[in-house]
Design a protein around this motif. Structure first.
Motif, PDB file in Angstrom:
ATOM      1  N   ILE A 187       0.854  -1.186   0.000  1.00  0.00           N
ATOM      2  CA  ILE A 187       0.000   0.000   0.000  1.00  0.00           C
ATOM      3  C   ILE A 187       0.885   1.230   0.000  1.00  0.00           C
ATOM      4  N   GLU A 188       0.605   2.123  -0.937  1.00  0.00           N
ATOM      5  CA  GLU A 188       1.285   3.408  -0.990  1.00  0.00           C
ATOM      6  C   GLU A 188       0.239   4.478  -0.683  1.00  0.00           C
ATOM      7  N   ASP A 189       0.552   5.742  -0.887  1.00  0.00           N
ATOM      8  CA  ASP A 189      -0.366   6.825  -0.522  1.00  0.00           C
ATOM      9  C   ASP A 189      -1.774   6.615  -1.068  1.00  0.00           C
ATOM     10  N   ASN A 190      -1.959   6.797  -2.350  1.00  0.00           N
ATOM     11  CA  ASN A 190      -3.273   6.628  -2.967  1.00  0.00           C
ATOM     12  C   ASN A 190      -3.292   5.490  -3.968  1.00  0.00           C
ATOM     13  N   SER A 191      -2.363   4.572  -3.831  1.00  0.00           N
ATOM     14  CA  SER A 191      -2.320   3.457  -4.760  1.00  0.00           C
ATOM     15  C   SER A 191      -2.018   2.157  -4.027  1.00  0.00           C
ATOM     16  N   LEU A 192      -2.324   1.066  -4.702  1.00  0.00           N
ATOM     17  CA  LEU A 192      -2.117  -0.274  -4.161  1.00  0.00           C
ATOM     18  C   LEU A 192      -1.351  -1.101  -5.174  1.00  0.00           C
ATOM     19  N   VAL A 193      -0.511  -1.986  -4.693  1.00  0.00           N
ATOM     20  CA  VAL A 193       0.120  -2.973  -5.556  1.00  0.00           C
ATOM     21  C   VAL A 193      -0.642  -4.265  -5.316  1.00  0.00           C
ATOM     22  N   ILE A 194      -1.246  -4.786  -6.390  1.00  0.00           N
ATOM     23  CA  ILE A 194      -2.085  -5.973  -6.285  1.00  0.00           C
ATOM     24  C   ILE A 194      -1.369  -7.148  -6.931  1.00  0.00           C
ATOM     25  N   SER A 195      -1.353  -8.252  -6.222  1.00  0.00           N
ATOM     26  CA  SER A 195      -0.750  -9.483  -6.709  1.00  0.00           C
ATOM     27  C   SER A 195      -1.878 -10.409  -7.151  1.00  0.00           C
ATOM     28  N   VAL A 196      -1.781 -10.893  -8.392  1.00  0.00           N
ATOM     29  CA  VAL A 196      -2.787 -11.830  -8.891  1.00  0.00           C
ATOM     30  C   VAL A 196      -2.260 -13.250  -8.789  1.00  0.00           C
ATOM     31  N   GLN A 197      -3.058 -14.224  -9.157  1.00  0.00           N
ATOM     32  CA  GLN A 197      -2.780 -15.629  -8.892  1.00  0.00           C
ATOM     33  C   GLN A 197      -1.430 -16.118  -9.425  1.00  0.00           C
ATOM     34  N   ASP A 198      -1.014 -15.701 -10.592  1.00  0.00           N
ATOM     35  CA  ASP A 198       0.244 -16.202 -11.152  1.00  0.00           C
ATOM     36  C   ASP A 198       1.470 -15.428 -10.669  1.00  0.00           C
ATOM     37  N   GLY A 199       1.300 -14.542  -9.692  1.00  0.00           N
ATOM     38  CA  GLY A 199       2.415 -13.794  -9.131  1.00  0.00           C
ATOM     39  C   GLY A 199       2.648 -12.439  -9.766  1.00  0.00           C
ATOM     40  N   THR A 200       1.900 -12.117 -10.776  1.00  0.00           N
ATOM     41  CA  THR A 200       2.024 -10.814 -11.421  1.00  0.00           C
ATOM     42  C   THR A 200       1.541  -9.730 -10.461  1.00  0.00           C
ATOM     43  N   GLN A 201       2.283  -8.632 -10.448  1.00  0.00           N
ATOM     44  CA  GLN A 201       1.907  -7.519  -9.578  1.00  0.00           C
ATOM     45  C   GLN A 201       1.590  -6.304 -10.430  1.00  0.00           C
ATOM     46  N   MET A 202       0.489  -5.638 -10.084  1.00  0.00           N
ATOM     47  CA  MET A 202       0.050  -4.456 -10.808  1.00  0.00           C
ATOM     48  C   MET A 202      -0.290  -3.356  -9.821  1.00  0.00           C
ATOM     49  N   LYS A 203      -0.125  -2.127 -10.275  1.00  0.00           N
ATOM     50  CA  LYS A 203      -0.391  -0.970  -9.423  1.00  0.00           C
ATOM     51  C   LYS A 203      -1.723  -0.337  -9.831  1.00  0.00           C
ATOM     52  N   PHE A 204      -2.600  -0.108  -8.844  1.00  0.00           N
ATOM     53  CA  PHE A 204      -3.913   0.489  -9.067  1.00  0.00           C
ATOM     54  C   PHE A 204      -4.128   1.628  -8.082  1.00  0.00           C
ATOM     55  N   ASP A 205      -5.016   2.548  -8.426  1.00  0.00           N
ATOM     56  CA  ASP A 205      -5.464   3.575  -7.486  1.00  0.00           C
ATOM     57  C   ASP A 205      -6.390   2.928  -6.468  1.00  0.00           C
ATOM     58  N   ARG A 206      -6.426   3.488  -5.266  1.00  0.00           N
ATOM     59  CA  ARG A 206      -7.357   2.990  -4.240  1.00  0.00           C
ATOM     60  C   ARG A 206      -8.796   3.083  -4.715  1.00  0.00           C
ATOM     61  N   SER A 207      -9.097   4.122  -5.466  1.00  0.00           N
ATOM     62  CA  SER A 207     -10.473   4.338  -5.907  1.00  0.00           C
ATOM     63  C   SER A 207     -10.947   3.301  -6.919  1.00  0.00           C
ATOM     64  N   SER A 208     -10.038   2.480  -7.445  1.00  0.00           N
ATOM     65  CA  SER A 208     -10.436   1.457  -8.401  1.00  0.00           C
ATOM     66  C   SER A 208     -10.886   0.167  -7.726  1.00  0.00           C
ATOM     67  N   VAL A 209     -10.838   0.107  -6.396  1.00  0.00           N
ATOM     68  CA  VAL A 209     -11.283  -1.081  -5.674  1.00  0.00           C
ATOM     69  C   VAL A 209     -12.792  -1.007  -5.507  1.00  0.00           C
ATOM     70  N   ARG A 210     -13.467  -2.036  -5.992  1.00  0.00           N
ATOM     71  CA  ARG A 210     -14.925  -2.086  -5.909  1.00  0.00           C
ATOM     72  C   ARG A 210     -15.394  -2.814  -4.657  1.00  0.00           C
ATOM     73  N   GLU A 211     -14.687  -3.890  -4.301  1.00  0.00           N
ATOM     74  CA  GLU A 211     -15.180  -4.751  -3.228  1.00  0.00           C
ATOM     75  C   GLU A 211     -14.016  -5.423  -2.506  1.00  0.00           C
ATOM     76  N   LYS A 212     -14.184  -5.583  -1.224  1.00  0.00           N
ATOM     77  CA  LYS A 212     -13.209  -6.312  -0.401  1.00  0.00           C
ATOM     78  C   LYS A 212     -13.821  -7.662  -0.059  1.00  0.00           C
ATOM     79  N   LEU A 213     -13.097  -8.730  -0.353  1.00  0.00           N
ATOM     80  CA  LEU A 213     -13.583 -10.074  -0.076  1.00  0.00           C
ATOM     81  C   LEU A 213     -13.122 -10.523   1.299  1.00  0.00           C
ATOM     82  N   ASN A 214     -13.758 -11.537   1.839  1.00  0.00           N
ATOM     83  CA  ASN A 214     -13.333 -12.099   3.112  1.00  0.00           C
ATOM     84  C   ASN A 214     -11.965 -12.750   2.963  1.00  0.00           C
ATOM     85  N   LYS A 215     -11.183 -12.746   4.029  1.00  0.00           N
ATOM     86  CA  LYS A 215      -9.830 -13.268   3.969  1.00  0.00           C
ATOM     87  C   LYS A 215      -9.782 -14.789   3.898  1.00  0.00           C
ATOM     88  N   ASP A 216     -10.865 -15.495   4.198  1.00  0.00           N
ATOM     89  CA  ASP A 216     -10.843 -16.952   4.185  1.00  0.00           C
ATOM     90  C   ASP A 216     -11.015 -17.552   2.842  1.00  0.00           C
TER      91      ASP A 216
END
Length: 87
Positions: free
Chosen positions: A58-87
């Motif tokens: 997590i950076e100031d107004n952006s997030l680094v998101i890791s997807v299933q194959d290990g790829t990491q991408m940077k997104f703005d916080r405002s681009s998050v639509r939904e938070k899923l349960n951790k389980d």
């Protein structure tokens, strides 16, 4: 007095419009903003574009998101639509 009676239906429609459309939308928007500010490393999320991933950093107004194959991408916080349960 007759002018007031003529404006009463318009005022009543505006009040109904406010309580049925505007107010619920404002409440929903506040909930989304609160969710976006409370995001933490390790949370599983879905972006507005439909990408599923886990927050890697997590950076100031952006997030680094890791997807299933290990790829990491940077997104703005405002681009998050939904938070899923951790389980």
């Amino acid at each position: 007095m007759q002018t007031l009676m003529g404006l009463l239906p318009i005022i009543l429609m505006f009040v109904i419009f406010y309580f049925l459309l505007i107010r619920p939308q404002q409440k929903k928007q506040k909930q989304v903003q609160q969710m976006q500010t409370e995001l933490e490393k390790g949370d599983r999320i879905i972006t507005i574009g439909g990408m599923h991933g886990t927050i890697h950093a997590i950076e100031d107004n952006s997030l680094v998101i890791s997807v299933q194959d290990g790829t990491q991408m940077k997104f703005d916080r405002s681009s998050v639509r939904e938070k899923l349960n951790k389980d």
